[in-house]
Motif scaffolding. Sequence first.
Motif, PDB file in Angstrom:
ATOM      1  N   ALA A  21       0.817  -1.211   0.000  1.00  0.00           N
ATOM      2  CA  ALA A  21       0.000   0.000   0.000  1.00  0.00           C
ATOM      3  C   ALA A  21       0.853   1.264   0.000  1.00  0.00           C
ATOM      4  N   GLU A  22       1.999   1.232   0.677  1.00  0.00           N
ATOM      5  CA  GLU A  22       2.879   2.397   0.707  1.00  0.00           C
ATOM      6  C   GLU A  22       3.392   2.706  -0.700  1.00  0.00           C
ATOM      7  N   LEU A  23       3.790   1.673  -1.442  1.00  0.00           N
ATOM      8  CA  LEU A  23       4.261   1.864  -2.810  1.00  0.00           C
ATOM      9  C   LEU A  23       3.124   2.352  -3.702  1.00  0.00           C
TER      10      LEU A  23
ATOM     11  N   ALA B 238       2.586   5.988  -3.168  1.00  0.00           N
ATOM     12  CA  ALA B 238       3.662   6.768  -3.770  1.00  0.00           C
ATOM     13  C   ALA B 238       3.512   6.833  -5.289  1.00  0.00           C
ATOM     14  N   ILE B 239       3.108   5.725  -5.911  1.00  0.00           N
ATOM     15  CA  ILE B 239       2.889   5.702  -7.365  1.00  0.00           C
ATOM     16  C   ILE B 239       1.762   6.660  -7.740  1.00  0.00           C
ATOM     17  N   GLU B 240       0.685   6.638  -6.973  1.00  0.00           N
ATOM     18  CA  GLU B 240      -0.446   7.527  -7.240  1.00  0.00           C
ATOM     19  C   GLU B 240      -0.021   8.991  -7.118  1.00  0.00           C
ATOM     20  N   LYS B 241       0.731   9.307  -6.086  1.00  0.00           N
ATOM     21  CA  LYS B 241       1.200  10.680  -5.882  1.00  0.00           C
ATOM     22  C   LYS B 241       2.141  11.092  -7.018  1.00  0.00           C
ATOM     23  N   ALA B 242       3.039  10.203  -7.424  1.00  0.00           N
ATOM     24  CA  ALA B 242       4.000  10.504  -8.491  1.00  0.00           C
ATOM     25  C   ALA B 242       3.308  10.708  -9.831  1.00  0.00           C
TER      26      ALA B 242
END
Length: 151
Positions: free
Chosen positions: A47-49, A52-56
């Motif tokens: 979930a952390e990754l 981060a992918i969504e934010k990026a």
Amino acid sequence: MLAAIALTGCANTLTENVGTQSTASDDEELSAALGMMMRGESQMQGAELEKAIEKASAFPLGTAENPVRAHMPPGQRAYLGRLRCSDLSRPSFFRIGSAGLSPYGNIADVYSVTCETGEPAQSEIYIDMYHSGYSENEAVPGFGIAGGRSE
């Protein structure tokens, strides 16, 4: 020998983030991080990754804020080899060097990518190679991609 040199650079970058004084837990954390990197695994998982992918994804693909995800140096070269310039030619590319930490907590690389006869004439593309088994199917802005989607 090249792996040892690469690990030294990665270790230096990681220890800068840990601090100047090393404790047993810092050494264990660094050892675990280096082990993950050697296996081509991201420092972030689950979930952390995904977060981060969504934010990026708010940033253009291939930038420092949203690097292309790949699996180790062969994955980087495979991705860059699938890019197409505006005239459908393959761009030339070379690795400039490490670009610091990616949004995923890994060391990112930056590549110089050049279209000799098409556009874009010259680009810098950031790639995070610590995504085991992942192969990006989207092109960075300005390029097409063989076997994927163009931007």
